[in-house]
Design a protein around this motif. Structure first.
Motif, mmCIF file in Angstrom:
data_model
loop_
_atom_site.group_PDB
_atom_site.id
_atom_site.type_symbol
_atom_site.label_atom_id
_atom_site.label_comp_id
_atom_site.label_asym_id
_atom_site.label_seq_id
_atom_site.Cartn_x
_atom_site.Cartn_y
_atom_site.Cartn_z
ATOM 1 N N PRO A 110 5.848 -1.796 6.449
ATOM 2 C CA PRO A 110 6.336 -0.438 6.142
ATOM 3 C C PRO A 110 6.650 -0.255 4.660
ATOM 4 N N VAL A 112 5.014 -1.731 2.285
ATOM 5 C CA VAL A 112 3.720 -1.628 1.607
ATOM 6 C C VAL A 112 3.181 -0.203 1.720
ATOM 7 N N THR A 113 3.334 0.393 2.891
ATOM 8 C CA THR A 113 2.836 1.778 3.037
ATOM 9 C C THR A 113 3.607 2.719 2.112
ATOM 10 N N ALA A 114 4.818 2.300 1.725
ATOM 11 C CA ALA A 114 5.614 3.136 0.808
ATOM 12 C C ALA A 114 5.295 2.840 -0.650
#
Lengths: 238, 381
Positions: A110, A112-114
């Motif tokens: 999560p 990394v997605t940010a």
């Protein structure tokens, strides 16, 4: 009372070309912060559909959902994704870990997605995994972990970005009784944070006693609500 | 996200290698077949291209390509020499002859007669002997592949001194040359023009071509037009005549169609393997993409992941395929049937473009699937 989720008059229909099937009927619901709320009911009663709607991954046919004051049913796709990324943590029945990533990398996903680098995200997730007793396994791939260990990684992934709402879909369904209890104990700890709500969908009656509140569903409707860890009066779930 | 994309790609070794192999196979098939096709077509003009000294080839107006000779009368040489802008013009003989070896074996050879005085038309690279040996009585020189074909018991350069007959006339091998392989794989025999016309059966005319050098500052194409206007003969620049020969084989034989089918099959098979494997790779990972979308990955991030995965397997697969193709031509350099066949830069880039299109189509098809993935998929068992 600090409300985490407020759902009003939720209807959900599936199908197309004139063949439609309604699975939720005017559901009204409130989930509070600092509690572990369980949504229980027989298979096919609409629990998972309601969970998907409350977490913003599914749009209801009718009705509104507010999560932490944000109306996710009115958000545009991009807003919805960003909201989920920042405010919601997910735990799935089948873990849904990425097989090519280590436990630490999975738990850091999560972040990394940010926009965080995978290496930095894994480093931060390592700390969370250690608190969940996964210290020796942080560099292992999912296939090298037991079911319980994989679910702990999933829990770490759900809380690594410190979300206000954690939604769990049958988190103990694929686990033996002992491991299931350990996982629930961890979720109970996570729900102790007054700034977080944990919502668990389950029909595993062995774990009801971890709940602060149990909401019962049947045929797409809420049929009972108890403010403790026992089933609402008159409700039997098999 | 790129790190996750690469780990997803390489995490399943079997699928990853299948993808790379599919693209490498398609690349190899396309680049190798196209290279052989180009090499083969170039061979149809090799005997024109090898004569670098001549700017213009003059021939009978009915000649359509280099292997179809309609001889000119001797006086045509004088007429060509009289055209303004011609620095020099020499006769050139080209025909087929039967060579009989002492053992009695017959070999059809492509006989080339070069100008007695200037030796224009003879190859410049000699593996044994030199240009001067053609002046010796009964001298003949063969291309290396031809010499080895006629006398397989010795190395080509060791055929010096071997005797044979052409139309009951003795010839002695005095030289071995390095000549470009011709399209029709007969041995090429070189001798003086006077000797070639003397030992071949009598016909009304014998001069196959007149080779012309343009004077300084003269445009070969303009000179060719002037020669045509003033002599009534057909005159083509060296490159135009080479192309004329290539075009003849392209339009009048089944070679392009056959190679075209093979290349098309290579593209189709390669595209099918690559597109299907990549599509399946993405489809099998849909749940993973769904999980990423659920936890906050945008469609844009997912698209970049898929495109990166496609670009990586495309680049590696293409590199391997082209590498194996180059290796093939390097190793087969000594094989007579493949002599002169090379991987050209145009083929290199052309194949890259085709592979790029295949990869693009495969990844776009997969992306549509990924975009449609409902993140709620992860809640469904």
């Amino acid at each position: 009372m600090n409300v985490a989720v407020q759902a009003s008059n939720i209807d959900m229909e599936f199908g197309a070309n004139g063949v439609r099937s309604q699975v939720l009927f005017g559901v009204d619901l409130q989930i509070e912060m600092g509690k572990l709320t369980m949504l229980v009911g027989p298979s096919g009663c609409g629990k998972t559909t309601l969970l998907s709607i409350l977490s913003g991954t599914l749009t209801p046919t009718r009705g509104d959902v507010d999560v932490m004051g944000g109306r996710i049913t009115s958000m545009k796709d991009r807003q919805n994704v960003e909201f989920r990324r920042e405010r919601i943590g997910f735990i799935f029945q089948q873990y849904n870990l990425l097989p090519a990533l280590t436990a630490a990398e999975n738990a850091g996903a999560p972040l990394v997605t940010a926009g965080m680098k995978l290496k930095d995200a894994a480093e931060r997730a390592r700390v969370v995994l250690e608190t969940l007793g996964m210290g020796p396994h942080v560099n292992k791939l999912p296939r090298q972990l037991s079911g319980g260990q994989q679910q702990r990684v999933a829990i770490a992934r759900a809380i690594v970005h410190e979300p206000a709402l954690v939604v769990c879909d049958e988190p103990t369904a694929a686990l033996d009784a002992d491991t299931g209890r350990q996982v629930m104990a961890l979720l109970k700890d996570a729900s102790a944070d007054p700034n977080r709500a944990v919502l668990v969908v389950t029909h595993d009656n062995r774990i009801y006693h971890y709940a602060d509140r149990i909401i019962a569903m049947e045929d797409g409707r809420i049929v009972g609500d108890s403010a403790n860890n026992t089933l609402p009066e008159g409700i039997h779930v098999h | 996200m790129w790190a996750i994309a690469l780990k997803m790609l390489t995490g399943d070794r079997a699928k990853y290698f299948a993808l790379v192999f599919g693209i490498a196979f398609a690349t190899l098939l396309m680049s190798q077949q196209v290279s052989i096709f180009i090499g083969l077509m170039t061979r149809t003009a090799s005997q024109v291209l090898d004569v670098r000294e001549a700017d213009v080839w003059v021939m009978d107006p009915r000649v359509r390509y280099v292997d179809e000779v309609e001889a000119l009368p001797d006086e045509a040489l004088g007429r060509v020499r009289s055209v303004a802008g011609v620095e020099w013009a020499v006769p050139f003989y080209k025909g087929l002859a039967i060579l009989r070896t002492p053992g009695g074996l017959l070999n059809q050879v492509s006989l080339v007669g070069v100008d007695d005085e200037t030796m224009i038309g003879a190859p410049r690279t000699w593996l044994a002997g030199d240009l001067a040996v053609l002046r010796e009585p009964d001298a003949i020189a063969f291309d290396a592949q031809g010499a080895a074909f006629i006398w397989p018991d010795v190395e080509a350069v060791d055929t010096i001194g071997r005797e044979a007959e052409i139309n009951d006339n003795r010839v002695i091998v005095r030289g071995v040359v390095d000549a470009s392989a011709p399209f029709i794989t007969f041995p090429i025999a070189y001798m003086r023009y006077s000797q070639a016309t003397a030992i071949t059966p009598p016909t009304r005319n014998k001069m196959s071509f007149v080779l012309v050098r343009a004077g300084e500052g003269q445009s070969p194409r303009e000179l060719a037009q002037r020669i045509e206007a003033e002599t009534g003969l057909q005159a083509l620049t060296r490159i135009d005549f080479a192309w004329r020969s290539v075009t003849y084989y392209l339009t009048r034989t089944g070679i392009p169609v056959n190679f075209g089918i093979t290349i098309a099959l290579a593209v189709i098979v390669g595209a099918a393997i690559t597109a299907q494997t990549f599509y399946l790779f993405v489809v099998e990972n849909l749940k993973q993409f769904g999980a990423l979308k659920a936890i906050g990955a945008t469609n844009g991030q997912i698209a970049l992941m898929v495109l990166l995965q496609a670009a990586v397997v495309g680049a590696i697969g293409y590199g391997l395929g082209i590498g194996v193709c180059a290796l093939f031509f390097q190793i087969s350099d000594d094989v007579p049937a493949l002599e002169g066949f090379v991987l050209r830069w145009q083929v290199l880039w052309g194949t890259a473009a085709v592979v790029g299109v295949i990869i693009m189509i495969a990844s776009l098809g997969s992306l549509l699937k990924v975009f449609r993935v409902d993140p709620a998929i992860v809640f469904r068992g």
